[in-house]
Write an enzyme that holds these catalytic residues in place. Structure first.
Site, PDB file in Angstrom:
ATOM      1  N   TYR A 154       0.809  -1.229   0.000  1.00  0.00           N
ATOM      2  CA  TYR A 154       0.000   0.000   0.000  1.00  0.00           C
ATOM      3  C   TYR A 154       0.846   1.284   0.000  1.00  0.00           C
ATOM      4  O   TYR A 154       2.031   1.226   0.254  1.00  0.00           O
ATOM      5  CB  TYR A 154      -1.090  -0.004   1.063  1.00  0.00           C
ATOM      6  CG  TYR A 154      -0.726  -0.126   2.533  1.00  0.00           C
ATOM      7  CD1 TYR A 154       0.548   0.051   3.033  1.00  0.00           C
ATOM      8  CD2 TYR A 154      -1.753  -0.402   3.449  1.00  0.00           C
ATOM      9  CE1 TYR A 154       0.806  -0.043   4.388  1.00  0.00           C
ATOM     10  CE2 TYR A 154      -1.495  -0.501   4.808  1.00  0.00           C
ATOM     11  CZ  TYR A 154      -0.221  -0.316   5.265  1.00  0.00           C
ATOM     12  OH  TYR A 154       0.023  -0.402   6.597  1.00  0.00           O
ATOM     13  N   GLU A 155       0.210   2.368  -0.340  1.00  0.00           N
ATOM     14  CA  GLU A 155       0.904   3.652  -0.578  1.00  0.00           C
ATOM     15  C   GLU A 155       1.924   3.521  -1.702  1.00  0.00           C
ATOM     16  O   GLU A 155       2.959   4.179  -1.696  1.00  0.00           O
ATOM     17  CB  GLU A 155       1.599   4.175   0.682  1.00  0.00           C
ATOM     18  CG  GLU A 155       0.683   4.505   1.832  1.00  0.00           C
ATOM     19  CD  GLU A 155      -0.294   5.625   1.544  1.00  0.00           C
ATOM     20  OE1 GLU A 155      -0.085   6.382   0.578  1.00  0.00           O
ATOM     21  OE2 GLU A 155      -1.292   5.728   2.282  1.00  0.00           O
TER      22      GLU A 155
END
Lengths: 596, 249
Positions: free
Chosen positions: A438-439
């Site tokens: 994620y990110e």
């Protein structure tokens, strides 16, 4: 079961000696920050984490968040812990003072975040997202929007989320389809967002979603996406909560890890459309989102450090108590704890040395962020921004990749007992596994590094950082025999990093695809060598400090040992990684997609 | 009314304490230190009484090395108004603590002194009682409840075999037991505010107190290691072992 104890000594060392606390304290707007304050903040945060957050981590993993009738319930104890967290004012640590925050710089908030994430990553994702929303609103919200939303987000009475992803728009956000139609002073939002962390929950009475959507006449692609504030409950002019907005949590994901953190599918506008408020100008949403993405990427990098630390402590506790076999090279004698076995020691040393290096690099980068924001000299500000831009994808990509590896080693230390859930070692690997995704996945970070950060600027920041790494060579040489191995290992590794960097700079204009093919090995190479640089600096300082009569000898000797281990066991990887970068691109692309 | 509380800086209760190799004491250099848990309870009580409007000012006193300032800051972050550090490198013993506190009481004239019942490092459990004796004040040690009632304090004491409720005339010295309250978590805004609260540093000499130790430590050593246990077949064997081997019945 081990319980978490924040590694305060190593944190202080990294903050003061490696990230340069005194330099940050001298900056305008940071003068309140000094070593005593940092100590007080860290020890109270550690206490809270150890006593309130850590004990919930295991049960939260087992129970997970649950969804019934569109309502998400956090695991038992989480609501109460969150209430204590915001009552103690921790949510406002880095938040702006004009909205009730303490406005402390990143050199303080980064270690505190590490503490939260070590103790309970799943719960502490929630405040991390809130602070991302605050960043975005502070930079791009109108004064009215700031006044309306920021105070309660700063206090933590409300939480925030980031709504980017849709089923067809993951890493490629140009494919976003959610619609936003203007209706007087607001917009009506319709569409489905997925992977919304803490998108719905029972911790607070309201949730403020930041949502990417397209207006009807928006251009195609990334230049046609706008950013909207879409609250779960609308807010009346007097601040009281009004009507519930047209947002529904359709499902929560069944995941590998971070079970206690609800990952929601949110349906906007099943009825008339959810009411949203435009942030800034239309079509500039992605640009706004990226102001907080960079900050969030650093935070996720710190999660790699945090989980690695927790996994290390857990493995260490097991290695100290599990009795198995006899000391190698001795006949007979008593059975010993497994920490006496050389290979277990190797694993523990590698976990510890890497975690220390990752921590140092993450805090060092946080200090660059503070200088980039607060330094009065424009040249120094620019230089720090360059360093920050360069190191952000490295911290995010490298620290999380290593975090996964370290958590896996933690299981290995436990042997078969690590593979069964009962010992708790597996949770850290499962939790860590999301951090490389994620990110922005590691691949996305690496593309950012080789493209925007190295390729486009012809390696300027990277070569400047390499220059800085070379600067300590003379000081290492001056110490002599004791740091000779550290010096030789660092020098060799920096040479490899430089040759790989030059290859990227030369190849990027003509063959960007080849560069992309080896971007992840380059990112790992950069992280490994930058970590080695931090450890060599640490060794130099430890050497110096040991001359003082009241030195903490155990700690400093430990630092010399981990620095040496890092040089002898981690830095040699630079050679193979550099070789992968400079000679490995062709074979990556040798098979056509059709031939797979 | 003004309240004095005492706070002692001790080795963190979660730290494994090591005896110095020369047997002169325990290792404290570079060991994590914290506020004595019973002192924390004393501070919490004073803060609750202030929040309830019973107390107008809380002054915390610590005696020891310059680092005790950190402990005083923690007390101030909990809600204490100001701090006094009586700075000395001498390892102060209970009588010295009581004498120092007597001098501070003379300066500050509080109506109530709340102390921890004992410190978890030396477990002396004497300073509060000695202070009351030196001052000629009423005392109530090991309290689990306190209410101010005009010129009196109604307190509940934890005694062997039960609870004792007594009324004592103020000014008085009380010492806090474990169940008096559960100390709060320090809040971040209060940590920030605590930095700005006044902290006065004085030397024992300036108070006219001689803190030189009166007791001599002969030797400090680790307790004997516990041996492995054994399984007994039945009650009869257990009783026999308790009688003949352990010689406790």
């Amino acid at each position: 079961m081990s319980s978490y104890a924040a590694p305060l000594k190593d944190m202080r060392f990294a903050i003061r000696e490696l990230a340069g606390l005194s330099e940050i304290s001298a900056l305008p707007g940071c003068q309140e920050v000094n070593a005593e304050l940092v100590d007080a903040v860290l020890s109270e945060a550690a206490k809270f984490a150890q006593e309130v957050l850590d004990p919930l981590n295991r049960d939260g993993d087992k129970a997970g968040a649950t969804l019934a009738d569109g309502k998400v319930t956090a695991p038992k104890g989480f609501k109460e812990a969150y209430r204590q967290f915001i009552e103690a004012g921790w949510n406002g640590l880095g938040g702006p003072a004009e909205f009730g925050g303490q406005g402390l710089p990143h050199i303080v908030s980064t270690p505190v975040q590490e503490i939260w994430k070590s103790a309970n990553m799943a719960l502490c994702l929630c405040p991390m997202l809130t602070s991302g929303v605050l960043e975005a609103l502070k930079a791009h919200g109108s004064p009215e929007q700031q006044k309306a939303w920021m105070p309660k987000l700063t206090s933590g009475e409300w939480t925030g989320t980031m709504n980017l992803t849709e089923p067809q728009a993951g890493s490629d956000l140009s494919a976003v389809r959610a619609r936003a139609v203007r209706e007087g002073s607001h917009y009506r939002i319709q569409g489905t967002k997925i992977f919304i962390t803490w998108g719905e929950h029972d911790l607070t009475e309201n949730i403020v979603h930041l949502v990417l959507a397209r207006t009807p006449d928006a251009p195609e692609g990334v230049k046609g996406i706008s950013l909207f504030i879409v609250p779960k409950f609308r807010v009346k002019p007097d601040g009281a909560l009004g009507e519930r907005n047209d947002i529904r949590c359709v499902s929560i994901e069944h995941k590998l890890g971070i079970h206690a953190s609800p990952t929601c599918v949110l349906a906007y506008g099943d009825q008339k459309g959810a009411i949203g408020y435009l942030v800034g100008e239309e079509n500039r949403g992605l640009e706004y989102m990226f102001t907080m993405m960079n900050h969030a990427r650093l935070s996720v990098g710190v999660e790699g450090v945090a989980v690695a630390e927790r996994a290390y402590q857990h493995a260490l506790e097991y290695a100290r108590t599990r009795v198995q076999g006899r000391e190698i090279g001795q006949r007979g004698g008593d059975r010993v704890t497994i920490i006496h076995h050389p290979d277990v020691r190797r694993m523990l040393m590698s976990m510890r040395a890497q975690t220390e290096a990752m921590r140092a690099l993450a805090y060092f980068t946080a200090a660059a962020l503070d200088r980039a924001r607060h330094h009065p000299d424009p040249a120094e500000k620019r230089r720090s921004q360059g360093l920050l831009d360069l190191l952000t994808p490295v911290v995010k990509g490298w620290c999380t990749e290593q975090g996964v590896e370290i958590a896996s080693t933690g299981i290995q230390v436990h042997g078969g007992m690590g593979f069964v859930e009962e010992t708790g070692a597996a949770q850290y690997l499962r939790d860590a596994r999301i951090t490389t995704i994620y990110e922005g996945t590691t691949g996305i970070q690496a593309n950012d590094l080789v493209g925007r950060k190295v390729g486009f600027e012809k390696g300027a920041s990277a070569l400047a950082a390499i220059g800085a790494m070379r600067q300590i060579d003379a000081r290492l040489a001056a110490v002599g025999e004791e740091l000779a191995s550290a010096r030789a290992n660092l020098k060799e590794a920096v040479d490899h990093l430089e040759s790989a960097t030059r290859w990227i700079v030369e190849t990027f204009p003509s063959a960007p695809k080849a560069v992309a093919a080896v971007s992840v090995p380059y990112l790992k190479l950069f992280g490994t060598v930058a970590g080695g640089w931090m450890m060599a600096r640490a060794a130099l300082i430890a050497q110096e400090r040991l001359k003082q009569p009241d030195a903490d000898r155990d700690f400093l000797h430990g630092k010399l040992a981990t620095a040496r281990f890092y040089g002898e066991h981690e830095l040699p990887r630079a050679a193979t990684l550099a070789r992968e970068v400079t000679r490995g691109a062709d074979s990556v692309l040798a098979l056509d997609p059709a031939k797979f | 009314m003004k309240v004095l509380v005492t706070v002692k800086r001790v080795i963190d209760p979660y730290v494994k304490v090591r005896v110095k190799s020369d047997g002169s004491g325990v290792e404290t250099a570079n060991v994590k230190m914290t506020m004595n848990p019973f002192c924390e309870i004393a501070v919490e009580q004073a803060v609750r009484m202030k929040e309830a409007g019973v107390v107008s000012e809380i002054v915390a006193v610590s005696i020891g090395a310059p680092q005790c300032q950190e402990t005083l800051r923690t007390a101030m972050a909990m809600g204490v108004d100001r701090g006094i550090l009586v700075e000395t490198e001498v390892d102060v013993q209970p009588l010295a603590v009581a004498k120092v506190m007597k001098a501070i009481v003379a300066k500050e004239s509080p109506k109530l002194v709340i102390m921890g019942k004992q410190a978890i490092d030396d477990d002396s459990n004497q300073s509060g009682q000695m202070l009351a004796a030196l001052l000629g004040w009423p005392q109530a040690a090991f309290i689990s409840k306190i209410e101010i009632n005009g010129d009196n304090a109604d307190v509940t004491r934890e005694i062997d075999g039960g609870l004792e409720k007594i009324a004592i005339r103020l000014p008085a010295v009380v010492t806090a037991d474990l169940r008096l309250n559960e100390p709060r978590y320090v809040t971040l805004p209060n940590i920030m505010k605590a930095k700005k609260k006044p902290l006065e540093v004085v030397k024992p000499d300036a108070l006219g107190v001689d803190v030189a130790p009166r007791l001599t430590t002969l030797k400090v050593e680790e307790p004997a290691k516990r041996g492995a246990g054994v399984k007994v077949a039945d009650v009869k064997e257990l009783v026999a072992k308790l009688k003949n081997e352990a010689k406790i019945i």
